[in-house]
Scaffold this active site. Structure first.
Site, PDB file in Angstrom:
ATOM      1  N   GLU A 280      13.880   2.102 -27.917  1.00  0.00           N
ATOM      2  CA  GLU A 280      15.303   2.067 -28.262  1.00  0.00           C
ATOM      3  C   GLU A 280      15.446   1.761 -29.745  1.00  0.00           C
ATOM      4  OE1 GLU A 280      18.484  -0.179 -25.905  1.00  0.00           O
ATOM      5  OE2 GLU A 280      18.409  -1.353 -27.754  1.00  0.00           O
TER       6      GLU A 280
ATOM      7  N   ALA B 219      29.611  -1.340 -30.916  1.00  0.00           N
ATOM      8  CA  ALA B 219      30.684  -1.845 -30.051  1.00  0.00           C
ATOM      9  C   ALA B 219      31.983  -1.105 -30.362  1.00  0.00           C
ATOM     10  CB  ALA B 219      30.858  -3.339 -30.257  1.00  0.00           C
TER      11      ALA B 219
ATOM     12  N   ASP C 144      29.866  -2.987 -24.571  1.00  0.00           N
ATOM     13  CA  ASP C 144      30.278  -4.378 -24.815  1.00  0.00           C
ATOM     14  C   ASP C 144      31.669  -4.387 -25.427  1.00  0.00           C
ATOM     15  OD1 ASP C 144      27.844  -5.460 -23.947  1.00  0.00           O
ATOM     16  OD2 ASP C 144      26.913  -5.151 -25.901  1.00  0.00           O
TER      17      ASP C 144
ATOM     18  N   ALA D  55      31.609   2.209 -16.136  1.00  0.00           N
ATOM     19  CA  ALA D  55      30.613   3.272 -16.315  1.00  0.00           C
ATOM     20  C   ALA D  55      30.588   4.218 -15.113  1.00  0.00           C
ATOM     21  CB  ALA D  55      29.228   2.664 -16.537  1.00  0.00           C
TER      22      ALA D  55
ATOM     23  N   HIS E 197      25.506  -8.202 -13.757  1.00  0.00           N
ATOM     24  CA  HIS E 197      26.295  -8.132 -14.994  1.00  0.00           C
ATOM     25  C   HIS E 197      27.201  -9.351 -15.076  1.00  0.00           C
ATOM     26  CE1 HIS E 197      29.101  -6.693 -18.042  1.00  0.00           C
ATOM     27  NE2 HIS E 197      28.254  -5.717 -18.314  1.00  0.00           N
TER      28      HIS E 197
ATOM     29  N   LYS F 109      11.816  -1.414 -36.035  1.00  0.00           N
ATOM     30  CA  LYS F 109      10.574  -1.780 -36.724  1.00  0.00           C
ATOM     31  C   LYS F 109       9.424  -1.138 -35.968  1.00  0.00           C
ATOM     32  CE  LYS F 109      12.552  -6.286 -37.783  1.00  0.00           C
ATOM     33  NZ  LYS F 109      12.746  -7.624 -37.254  1.00  0.00           N
TER      34      LYS F 109
END
Length: 306
Positions: free
Chosen positions: A17, A51, A108, A123, A149, A289
């Site tokens: 990701e 967001a 979010d 969703a 959640h 990274k």
């Protein structure tokens, strides 16, 4: 080309990701990072969405970089602040650019928001809409929360919603991070009992930085931090607290280094446990990274480079 959900029936996948960098310099550096990650031949690389749907343009740029590097981009896609027409238009744009894999999310809520501010609340609605409007043109991943959640009234309710996402046409699950292995095993059994047959791709955040680890666990997800992880944080605690930009701790630099080393070992151990459970994929948050992620993959032996 096979769908990810089909590939997951054949072997354990590896994916990463990334997020759209906020700075121009970050965007300039990203193709090099993606190139390094692609040395491990990941089945896909996902790209997050800001967001409230911010960074949408940059998200598309990152998806193109992923394509150029020779692997499949999976775009995160939220229904926050989005209308039916807006969603249709944006998704058509992705298809026109060759991006046909998505992670369907509510998203979010930005600070101060009490609802999604769009046409869809959940969703589940987004998945149903995408299937209705685009048929099977998209492969759709959905989020799964092994601990439930935070906005859901119970774990049972959350699992029922996951089954609903499947019924609405979702293809596979990407899990929210979870360090509590006993809870994860319980959840895995529970979703199978509920009739969820979608493959499970496990989201793993490398433990590299104290403040980021604490923030990720508590700011959005209410994740349980197991005793072993808490011990690592306590052992290398940066005084007065790891969130200070300039801590008083004279040993801060050394502690950061030691924490990262212990955190990488912890992450590898967790990957071992997940793989032993027979999950369908490892989805590593690369945090934009490549070096630390490379160490984790090499040390864990997920991929043998031939």
């Amino acid at each position: 080309m096979k769908k990810m959900s089909e590939l997951m029936q054949e072997k354990q996948l590896l994916s990463f990701e990334l997020f759209p960098p906020k700075t121009d310099k970050g965007m300039e550096n990203l193709p090099g990072t993606i190139e390094k990650l692609c040395e491990f031949k990941p089945e896909y690389i996902s790209c997050t969405y800001g967001a409230g749907g911010t960074n949408v343009g940059k998200n598309m740029d990152v998806c193109k970089m992923i394509q150029d590097a020779g692997t499949t981009p999976v775009t995160h896609f939220t229904c926050i602040g989005n209308t039916r027409e807006g969603i249709k238009e944006q998704l058509q744009n992705y298809l026109d650019n060759g991006v046909d894999h998505m992670l369907a999310l509510r998203g979010d809520l930005p600070f101060g928001w009490t609802g999604t501010g769009g046409d869809f609340k959940y969703a589940t609605d987004l998945v149903a809409f995408v299937r209705k409007e685009f048929g099977d043109k998209f492969e759709i991943a959905v989020a799964g929360s092994p601990e439930g959640h935070i906005a859901c009234r119970s774990l049972e309710s959350d699992i029922a919603v996951l089954k609903q996402k499947q019924d609405n046409g979702a293809d596979y699950i990407m899990t929210q991070l979870c360090w509590d292995m006993e809870q994860f095993k319980y959840w895995l059994d529970a979703i199978y009992t509920a009739g969820v047959t979608m493959p499970v791709d496990v989201g793993i955040m490398p433990i590299l930085d104290q403040a980021a680890t604490i923030n990720m666990a508590l700011s959005r997800n209410a994740c349980v931090m197991p005793r072993e992880l808490c011990e690592i944080i306590s052992k290398y605690w940066i005084f007065p607290n790891p969130f200070d930009k300039e801590p008083f701790d004279a040993n801060a630099a050394q502690k950061k280094e030691d924490f990262k080393k212990a955190g990488i070992e912890y992450t590898i151990k967790q990957i071992d446990e997940y793989r032993a459970l027979g999950i369908n994929g490892i989805h590593l948050y690369a945090l934009n990274k490549w070096k630390d992620v490379t160490d984790i993959i090499n040390m864990s032996g997920i991929r043998t480079l031939v």
